[in-house]
Scaffold this motif. Structure first.
Motif, PDB file in Angstrom:
ATOM      1  N   ALA A  42       0.831  -1.208   0.000  1.00 51.21           N
ATOM      2  CA  ALA A  42       0.000   0.000   0.000  1.00 51.21           C
ATOM      3  C   ALA A  42       0.864   1.256   0.000  1.00 51.21           C
ATOM      4  O   ALA A  42       0.564   2.238  -0.698  1.00 51.21           O
ATOM      5  CB  ALA A  42      -0.925  -0.007   1.216  1.00 51.21           C
ATOM      6  N   LEU A  94      -3.774  -2.392  -6.850  1.00 53.21           N
ATOM      7  CA  LEU A  94      -4.399  -2.177  -5.550  1.00 53.21           C
ATOM      8  C   LEU A  94      -5.572  -1.202  -5.647  1.00 53.21           C
ATOM      9  O   LEU A  94      -6.554  -1.339  -4.909  1.00 53.21           O
ATOM     10  CB  LEU A  94      -3.373  -1.660  -4.543  1.00 53.21           C
ATOM     11  N   THR A  95      -5.481  -0.235  -6.544  1.00 58.20           N
ATOM     12  CA  THR A  95      -6.610   0.677  -6.744  1.00 58.20           C
ATOM     13  C   THR A  95      -7.831  -0.082  -7.230  1.00 58.20           C
ATOM     14  O   THR A  95      -8.941   0.097  -6.713  1.00 58.20           O
ATOM     15  CB  THR A  95      -6.248   1.786  -7.753  1.00 58.20           C
ATOM     16  N   VAL A  98      -9.079  -2.364  -4.155  1.00 60.29           N
ATOM     17  CA  VAL A  98      -9.697  -1.641  -3.035  1.00 60.29           C
ATOM     18  C   VAL A  98     -11.009  -0.992  -3.443  1.00 60.29           C
ATOM     19  O   VAL A  98     -12.030  -1.119  -2.745  1.00 60.29           O
ATOM     20  CB  VAL A  98      -8.719  -0.579  -2.478  1.00 60.29           C
ATOM     21  N   ALA A 102     -14.712  -2.029  -2.106  1.00 56.53           N
ATOM     22  CA  ALA A 102     -15.516  -1.052  -1.366  1.00 56.53           C
ATOM     23  C   ALA A 102     -16.894  -0.870  -1.997  1.00 56.53           C
ATOM     24  O   ALA A 102     -17.928  -0.909  -1.300  1.00 56.53           O
ATOM     25  CB  ALA A 102     -14.782   0.286  -1.307  1.00 56.53           C
ATOM     26  N   PHE A 218     -11.453  -8.416  -3.006  1.00 61.21           N
ATOM     27  CA  PHE A 218     -10.209  -7.677  -3.253  1.00 61.21           C
ATOM     28  C   PHE A 218      -9.193  -8.544  -3.971  1.00 61.21           C
ATOM     29  O   PHE A 218      -8.653  -8.155  -5.024  1.00 61.21           O
ATOM     30  CB  PHE A 218      -9.629  -7.185  -1.923  1.00 61.21           C
TER      31      PHE A 218
END
Length: 292
Positions: A42, A94-95, A98, A102, A218
């Motif tokens: 991260a 990761l974008t 995540v 979400a 994820f």
């Protein structure tokens, strides 16, 4: 003397679950290592412009150079720095993971709990969910990206559409069980509205399965995004991705191991670390496991 109500007891329990969770999680060495790995990934994603140079800058005379002091991860077939592309690849992957997790969680929780509370809504939503889940994930993702074209927003939208049905089904199962609990019947008997029952009684009962499913979303989103980029149907060519780096390294599996080794290792460590963390969180929150 004030007699504690069911609501006050639940509120007090909710305030202690989070500190207890973190305390027990930090007492598990394997979970601590996994958390550190996730924090490193991260941090690399957030600080990519500071930690690495231009991932698309290439120098022809520097192509296929092995790791050295100048290029610690070596260079690829176009002379681009593999370290920079790996760090920026973390930002992209990761974008997607995540943001997809979400949005999927937010939509899936609402739909799942409403389906568990209202039978007429359940009949409509679950037929749609069953229809979407009858198709393989990668096929739906490919169809969405083919229709909308490659791009970060397109990949996130495609992933969200693909994963919302799974989250909805998981939350619905928990909501169906929770809606039959005595405390929910008592709340209805004293005139509690649907919104209050939703937030105070049913949603807390779905916390553990939601956390587990969000983590699965994820990791799966990261893997699917890498798979789409690997076959050229994910992010645009100018956006570094672990999947794209692995695709470009196919012709250099033995002559330039560093081209696929570092991006592949980053992908494996990210997925493995998240799976370890969520397995430990599930064990702690699961009453049947005794919080061990």
């Amino acid at each position: 003397m004030t007699v504690p109500t069911t609501t006050s007891i639940q509120a007090a329990a909710a305030r202690t679950v989070r500190p207890r969770l973190w305390r027990r999680l930090l007492h598990r060495p394997i979970a601590v290592v996994a958390l550190i790995l996730l924090l490193v990934m991260a941090g690399a994603a957030l600080l990519a412009p500071v930690l690495a140079g231009d991932p698309n800058a290439f120098v022809a005379v520097e192509r296929l150079r092995p790791p050295s002091a100048t290029h610690i991860f070596g260079t690829d077939n176009l002379g681009r720095d593999v370290y920079s592309r790996t760090v920026y690849g973390a930002q992209a992957s990761l974008t997607v993971g995540v943001v997809t997790a979400a949005i999927t969680t937010a939509i899936g929780v609402v739909l799942g709990i409403l389906a568990g509370m209202f039978r007429w809504f359940d009949a409509i939503v679950m037929r749609i969910v069953d229809g979407v889940m009858s198709f393989p994930i990668i096929v739906l993702a490919l169809a969405m990206t083919a229709i909308l074209g490659p791009g970060l927003g397109t990949v996130i939208l495609a992933m969200t559409i693909v994963f919302v049905p799974g989250m909805t089904r998981v939350v619905r199962s928990s909501a169906l069980v929770a809606s039959e609990l005595p405390m929910v019947d008592s709340a209805r008997a004293i005139g509690a509205g649907s919104v209050r029952i939703f937030w105070r009684y049913i949603l807390p009962q779905a916390t553990t399965p939601v956390l587990v499913q969000a983590a699965i979303t994820f990791t799966t989103a990261v893997l699917v995004e890498s798979a789409l980029s690997f076959i050229g149907a994910g992010l645009p060519p100018n956006v570094p991705s672990w999947g794209a780096s692995l695709s470009e390294a196919r012709s250099y599996l033995t002559s330039a191991v560093w081209m696929w080794g570092f991006p592949g290792l980053a992908l494996i460590l990210t997925v493995l670390a998240m799976n370890i963390v969520i397995d430990n969180v599930r064990d702690i929150l699961d009453p049947r496991a005794g919080g061990r």
